[in-house]
Design an enzyme around this catalytic site. Structure first.
Site, short mmCIF file in Angstrom:
data_model
loop_
_atom_site.label_atom_id
_atom_site.label_comp_id
_atom_site.label_asym_id
_atom_site.label_seq_id
_atom_site.Cartn_x
_atom_site.Cartn_y
_atom_site.Cartn_z
CE LYS A 12 116.52 3.33 6.70
NZ LYS A 12 117.97 3.17 6.89
CB SER B 122 112.54 7.50 11.77
OG SER B 122 112.29 6.44 12.68
#
Length: 324
Positions: A52, A309
């Site tokens: 992110k 992720s």
């Protein structure tokens, strides 16, 4: 609606240089069977523990000085909030993060540790409260996925996969990517498809939070109630619907979205720890779960890449997944 371009992603790559870590592409001999081979893109090793930071920093670095002075606000299940707080601290911007009160404590505390104010609300109230606080305080809203700068920033993952696969002499044919609001897969798909249209981009999400798969297959963006998506162990993938801009990218560039069972997600976390020596949160392990346990749902392919992720997992949950 304008889609992110390859130059947008390359510009994001220039902006985040020296801020985001260029995570490696890891060959996995333990996951090769003579017919298929696997490489991992371990974004759990990224700054703040997830991909992110790429999108958050790209978005904040593009703000004007007047916008930065207003401060920023976002709603997040955890990883976007940590990234926003980190990017804001680097750039000297005040940050507020609205998080569900069901978020793992490790994510809440990590966001606060980066200097952000954290506001806890019921999961279904995140968007509403974010909008109310933004209006009341004058903050700039930084969406977790429904924003072209965020999508372009996440797309740098795809550029790195393509570049490092070429350096390793690999002919990638399939890339598996977790799907929540769609920012990550949108950026990766745009970055890779615009250079290699033949490569297959496959999204992966839990069976218990399969709004993205339903949306892609029906051709209409659908929403699942928070009470339903909240059932999955993959807390980072509990978003009720794809973003508007991500859905347009997914329709343009993503080949399919498949689902994985809860047991498969749990098993994949343990495999990553035991075989790859990587600590992944359940949301970060869904792509590997698809590769290992849903081969029949995947298109034929020889060389696969899985995006891991994130790795921001509660220690007690990790201990449970490694012992059961």
């Amino acid at each position: 609606m304008s889609l992110v371009t390859l130059e947008d992603v390359r510009e994001a790559q220039r902006r985040i240089q020296g801020i985001a870590v260029r995570t490696p592409l890891l060959p996995c001999a333990w996951a090769s069977d003579g017919e298929r081979s696997l490489v991992l893109k371990p974004e759990n090793l990224q700054r703040t523990g997830a991909f992110k930071i790429r999108g958050a920093y790209n978005r904040l670095s593009a703000l004007s000085s007047r916008e930065r002075a207003r401060g920023v606000i976002a709603q997040s299940s955890g990883n976007h909030g940590q990234a926003l707080a980190c990017a804001a601290r680097i750039l000297g911007v005040t940050a507020t993060v609205v998080m569900p009160d069901t978020a793992p404590a490790v994510k809440i505390e990590a966001t606060r540790a980066q200097g952000a104010e954290v506001v806890l609300v019921a999961p279904e109230d995140r968007e509403k409260v974010t909008g109310e606080l933004a209006e009341e305080r004058g903050h700039v809203v930084v969406p977790p996925f429904d924003d072209p700068y965020v999508i372009a920033g996440q797309g740098t993952v795809g550029l790195e996969i393509a570049e490092d696969a070429a350096a390793l002499g690999l002919e990638l044919d399939t890339v598996l990517v977790p799907v929540s609001g769609g920012g990550l897969i949108s950026g990766i798909a745009a970055a890779m498809k615009l250079e290699r249209p033949g490569i297959r981009i496959i999204g992966v999400e839990p069976e218990l939070a399969a709004d993205a798969r339903e949306s892609l297959h029906s051709g209409e963006r659908v929403s699942w109630p928070a009470a339903e998506t909240g059932r999955t162990i993959a807390d980072g993938l509990r978003i009720s619907s794809l973003g508007v801009l991500p859905f347009a990218h997914i329709q343009a560039y993503v080949d399919d979205i498949i689902t994985v069972r809860e047991g498969d997600i749990r098993a994949a976390v343990a495999v990553l720890a035991g075989q790859a020596h990587l600590i992944a949160e359940p949301s970060g392990a869904v792509a590997l779960a698809a590769y290992l346990y849903q081969q029949d749902a995947l298109p034929p392919g020889r060389v696969h890449a899985c995006v891991i992720s994130g790795g921001n997992i509660d220690p007690a949950l990790l201990a449970d997944l490694l012992t059961h």
